[in-house]
Motif scaffolding. Structure first.
Motif, PDB file in Angstrom:
ATOM      1  N   ALA A 131      11.193   3.521   2.214  1.00 36.48           N
ATOM      2  CA  ALA A 131      11.765   4.747   1.671  1.00 36.48           C
ATOM      3  C   ALA A 131      10.721   5.861   1.613  1.00 36.48           C
ATOM      4  CB  ALA A 131      12.347   4.492   0.287  1.00 36.48           C
ATOM      5  N   LEU A 132       9.488   5.523   1.235  1.00 38.61           N
ATOM      6  CA  LEU A 132       8.433   6.536   1.195  1.00 38.61           C
ATOM      7  C   LEU A 132       8.106   7.053   2.596  1.00 38.61           C
ATOM      8  CD1 LEU A 132       5.985   5.143  -1.480  1.00 38.61           C
ATOM      9  CD2 LEU A 132       7.255   7.272  -1.574  1.00 38.61           C
ATOM     10  N   ILE A 133       7.998   6.141   3.562  1.00 42.56           N
ATOM     11  CA  ILE A 133       7.715   6.559   4.936  1.00 42.56           C
ATOM     12  C   ILE A 133       8.844   7.441   5.454  1.00 42.56           C
ATOM     13  CG2 ILE A 133       7.507   5.716   7.309  1.00 42.56           C
ATOM     14  CD1 ILE A 133       6.023   3.287   6.132  1.00 42.56           C
ATOM     15  N   PHE A 134      10.086   7.046   5.188  1.00 41.51           N
ATOM     16  CA  PHE A 134      11.236   7.834   5.633  1.00 41.51           C
ATOM     17  C   PHE A 134      11.231   9.210   4.988  1.00 41.51           C
ATOM     18  CE2 PHE A 134      15.701   9.118   5.248  1.00 41.51           C
ATOM     19  CZ  PHE A 134      16.047   9.134   6.598  1.00 41.51           C
ATOM     20  N   TYR A 135      10.914   9.292   3.691  1.00 39.13           N
ATOM     21  CA  TYR A 135      10.875  10.580   3.002  1.00 39.13           C
ATOM     22  C   TYR A 135       9.809  11.490   3.597  1.00 39.13           C
ATOM     23  CZ  TYR A 135      10.099  14.077  -0.559  1.00 39.13           C
ATOM     24  OH  TYR A 135       9.932  15.275  -1.200  1.00 39.13           O
ATOM     25  N   VAL A 136       8.619  10.959   3.805  1.00 36.03           N
ATOM     26  CA  VAL A 136       7.537  11.774   4.347  1.00 36.03           C
ATOM     27  C   VAL A 136       7.883  12.246   5.757  1.00 36.03           C
ATOM     28  CG1 VAL A 136       5.116  11.705   5.084  1.00 36.03           C
ATOM     29  CG2 VAL A 136       5.768  10.751   2.878  1.00 36.03           C
ATOM     30  N   ALA A 137       8.397  11.354   6.598  1.00 36.18           N
ATOM     31  CA  ALA A 137       8.761  11.732   7.969  1.00 36.18           C
ATOM     32  C   ALA A 137       9.903  12.746   7.971  1.00 36.18           C
ATOM     33  CB  ALA A 137       9.153  10.491   8.764  1.00 36.18           C
ATOM     34  N   LEU A 138      10.886  12.561   7.119  1.00 36.87           N
ATOM     35  CA  LEU A 138      12.026  13.481   7.082  1.00 36.87           C
ATOM     36  C   LEU A 138      11.617  14.865   6.601  1.00 36.87           C
ATOM     37  CD1 LEU A 138      15.086  13.722   7.511  1.00 36.87           C
ATOM     38  CD2 LEU A 138      15.367  13.139   5.100  1.00 36.87           C
ATOM     39  N   PHE A 159       7.301  21.837   3.885  1.00 38.59           N
ATOM     40  CA  PHE A 159       5.964  21.356   4.219  1.00 38.59           C
ATOM     41  C   PHE A 159       5.182  20.998   2.948  1.00 38.59           C
ATOM     42  CE2 PHE A 159       1.514  21.848   5.568  1.00 38.59           C
ATOM     43  CZ  PHE A 159       1.516  20.909   6.592  1.00 38.59           C
ATOM     44  N   ILE A 160       5.354  21.780   1.899  1.00 37.73           N
ATOM     45  CA  ILE A 160       4.717  21.456   0.621  1.00 37.73           C
ATOM     46  C   ILE A 160       5.267  20.121   0.095  1.00 37.73           C
ATOM     47  CG2 ILE A 160       4.543  22.162  -1.803  1.00 37.73           C
ATOM     48  CD1 ILE A 160       4.419  25.063  -0.781  1.00 37.73           C
ATOM     49  N   SER A 161       6.579  19.925   0.222  1.00 37.77           N
ATOM     50  CA  SER A 161       7.179  18.654  -0.175  1.00 37.77           C
ATOM     51  C   SER A 161       6.635  17.511   0.668  1.00 37.77           C
ATOM     52  CB  SER A 161       8.702  18.749  -0.047  1.00 37.77           C
ATOM     53  OG  SER A 161       9.299  17.556  -0.426  1.00 37.77           O
ATOM     54  N   PHE A 162       6.398  17.757   1.958  1.00 43.16           N
ATOM     55  CA  PHE A 162       5.788  16.749   2.830  1.00 43.16           C
ATOM     56  C   PHE A 162       4.392  16.380   2.342  1.00 43.16           C
ATOM     57  CE2 PHE A 162       2.699  16.488   6.361  1.00 43.16           C
ATOM     58  CZ  PHE A 162       2.998  15.212   6.809  1.00 43.16           C
ATOM     59  N   ILE A 163       3.596  17.374   1.972  1.00 48.62           N
ATOM     60  CA  ILE A 163       2.234  17.118   1.501  1.00 48.62           C
ATOM     61  C   ILE A 163       2.259  16.324   0.192  1.00 48.62           C
ATOM     62  CG2 ILE A 163       0.156  18.228   0.581  1.00 48.62           C
ATOM     63  CD1 ILE A 163       0.617  20.447   2.654  1.00 48.62           C
ATOM     64  N   ILE A 164       3.126  16.727  -0.745  1.00 49.73           N
ATOM     65  CA  ILE A 164       3.210  16.025  -2.025  1.00 49.73           C
ATOM     66  C   ILE A 164       3.701  14.594  -1.812  1.00 49.73           C
ATOM     67  CG2 ILE A 164       4.439  15.949  -4.233  1.00 49.73           C
ATOM     68  CD1 ILE A 164       4.331  19.031  -4.205  1.00 49.73           C
ATOM     69  N   GLY A 165       4.691  14.413  -0.943  1.00 52.81           N
ATOM     70  CA  GLY A 165       5.185  13.073  -0.648  1.00 52.81           C
ATOM     71  C   GLY A 165       4.125  12.209   0.002  1.00 52.81           C
ATOM     72  N   GLY A 166       3.336  12.794   0.902  1.00 48.07           N
ATOM     73  CA  GLY A 166       2.251  12.041   1.519  1.00 48.07           C
ATOM     74  C   GLY A 166       1.189  11.640   0.519  1.00 48.07           C
ATOM     75  N   MET A 167       0.857  12.558  -0.389  1.00 42.83           N
ATOM     76  CA  MET A 167      -0.126  12.229  -1.427  1.00 42.83           C
ATOM     77  C   MET A 167       0.405  11.145  -2.352  1.00 42.83           C
ATOM     78  SD  MET A 167      -1.538  16.098  -2.205  1.00 42.83           S
ATOM     79  CE  MET A 167      -1.860  15.740  -3.881  1.00 42.83           C
ATOM     80  N   TYR A 168       1.678  11.221  -2.694  1.00 42.24           N
ATOM     81  CA  TYR A 168       2.270  10.205  -3.556  1.00 42.24           C
ATOM     82  C   TYR A 168       2.259   8.845  -2.857  1.00 42.24           C
ATOM     83  CZ  TYR A 168       5.644   7.654  -6.334  1.00 42.24           C
ATOM     84  OH  TYR A 168       6.261   6.702  -7.087  1.00 42.24           O
ATOM     85  N   ALA A 169       2.625   8.827  -1.584  1.00 43.51           N
ATOM     86  CA  ALA A 169       2.622   7.561  -0.831  1.00 43.51           C
ATOM     87  C   ALA A 169       1.203   6.996  -0.780  1.00 43.51           C
ATOM     88  CB  ALA A 169       3.174   7.783   0.568  1.00 43.51           C
ATOM     89  N   ARG A 170       0.220   7.844  -0.610  1.00 48.08           N
ATOM     90  CA  ARG A 170      -1.172   7.395  -0.550  1.00 48.08           C
ATOM     91  C   ARG A 170      -1.609   6.806  -1.895  1.00 48.08           C
ATOM     92  NH1 ARG A 170      -5.156   4.857   0.703  1.00 48.08           N
ATOM     93  NH2 ARG A 170      -7.198   5.776   0.725  1.00 48.08           N
ATOM     94  N   ILE A 171      -1.206   7.446  -2.981  1.00 56.29           N
ATOM     95  CA  ILE A 171      -1.583   6.935  -4.308  1.00 56.29           C
ATOM     96  C   ILE A 171      -0.888   5.607  -4.578  1.00 56.29           C
ATOM     97  CG2 ILE A 171      -1.339   7.381  -6.784  1.00 56.29           C
ATOM     98  CD1 ILE A 171      -1.817  10.336  -6.156  1.00 56.29           C
ATOM     99  N   VAL A 172       0.372   5.489  -4.190  1.00 55.77           N
ATOM    100  CA  VAL A 172       1.115   4.250  -4.420  1.00 55.77           C
ATOM    101  C   VAL A 172       0.503   3.093  -3.652  1.00 55.77           C
ATOM    102  CG1 VAL A 172       3.335   3.121  -4.010  1.00 55.77           C
ATOM    103  CG2 VAL A 172       3.274   5.361  -5.060  1.00 55.77           C
ATOM    104  N   TRP A 173       0.068   3.335  -2.416  1.00 50.27           N
ATOM    105  CA  TRP A 173      -0.480   2.244  -1.606  1.00 50.27           C
ATOM    106  C   TRP A 173      -1.958   2.018  -1.839  1.00 50.27           C
ATOM    107  CZ3 TRP A 173       3.155   4.280   2.450  1.00 50.27           C
ATOM    108  CH2 TRP A 173       4.195   3.384   2.635  1.00 50.27           C
ATOM    109  N   CYS A 174      -2.565   2.783  -2.703  1.00 43.65           N
ATOM    110  CA  CYS A 174      -4.009   2.695  -2.910  1.00 43.65           C
ATOM    111  C   CYS A 174      -4.392   1.430  -3.627  1.00 43.65           C
ATOM    112  CB  CYS A 174      -4.472   3.912  -3.696  1.00 43.65           C
ATOM    113  SG  CYS A 174      -6.222   4.142  -3.683  1.00 43.65           S
TER     114      CYS A 174
END
Length: 174
Positions: A131-138, A159-174
């Motif tokens: 779901a996170l990957i799909f959100y970031v890609a979408l 694009f701002i939503s893409f950046i925030i989603g990418g940062m969130y995905a990175r924090i979750v998988w950290c």
């Protein structure tokens, strides 16, 4: 790397070395972060968490209430099915056709939702990651396509939503 919430003053002393005291009005901590205080445990730990719960049924009132409401619903349905009379002066419709249509749908819905719940419980982490990957890609796709469609402001928001989603995905998988 993951984010670290340890802050240092200019002289190297760390914030958060003392427990939080809500009565200490002179405490200066600009970040508002205090490390949790380690609790001391003097008992013995055998490697098992929690207490052993007795295997007994304690919600008999609520179970009885639940079953009684199902019985009431069943009596209402049977009463509606039996009250369908059609004579010349009164128009009355029976619900037997609706019940015959809804019952198999309800059974199929129950089976499918149970299977979906079992599947989601088995692969919860993978579903969240997909779901996170799909959100970031979408959001990246939306940012590009909306900007190319002639609306750069909304594209920038995507694009701002893409950046925030990418940062969130990175924090979750950290």
């Amino acid at each position: 790397e993951c984010y670290n919430l340890n802050y240092e003053k200019e002289n190297g002393e760390r914030y958060g070395n003392k427990p939080y005291d809500s009565n200490d009005l002179n405490a200066s901590n600009p970040h508002g972060y205090y490390e949790p205080v380690q609790a001391t445990y003097s008992g013995s730990f055998d490697g098992h968490k929690g207490e052993t719960q007795p295997k007994q049924f304690q919600d008999s009132f609520w179970a009885l209430l639940f079953i009684s409401h199902l019985v009431v619903i069943g009596f209402i349905m049977m009463g509606m099915m039996g009250s369908s009379t059609a004579d010349q002066n009164t128009l009355s419709y029976g619900y037997s056709g609706i019940i015959a249509c809804v019952t198999p749908c309800a059974i199929v819905a129950l089976v499918l939702s149970t299977l979906a719940l079992i599947l989601m419980m088995q692969f919860a982490t993978q579903f969240v990651q997909v779901a996170l990957i799909f959100y970031v890609a979408l959001t990246l796709f939306m940012a590009i396509s909306i900007t190319m469609g002639g609306n750069p402001f909304i594209g920038a928001l995507c694009f701002i939503s893409f950046i925030i989603g990418g940062m969130y995905a990175r924090i979750v998988w950290c």
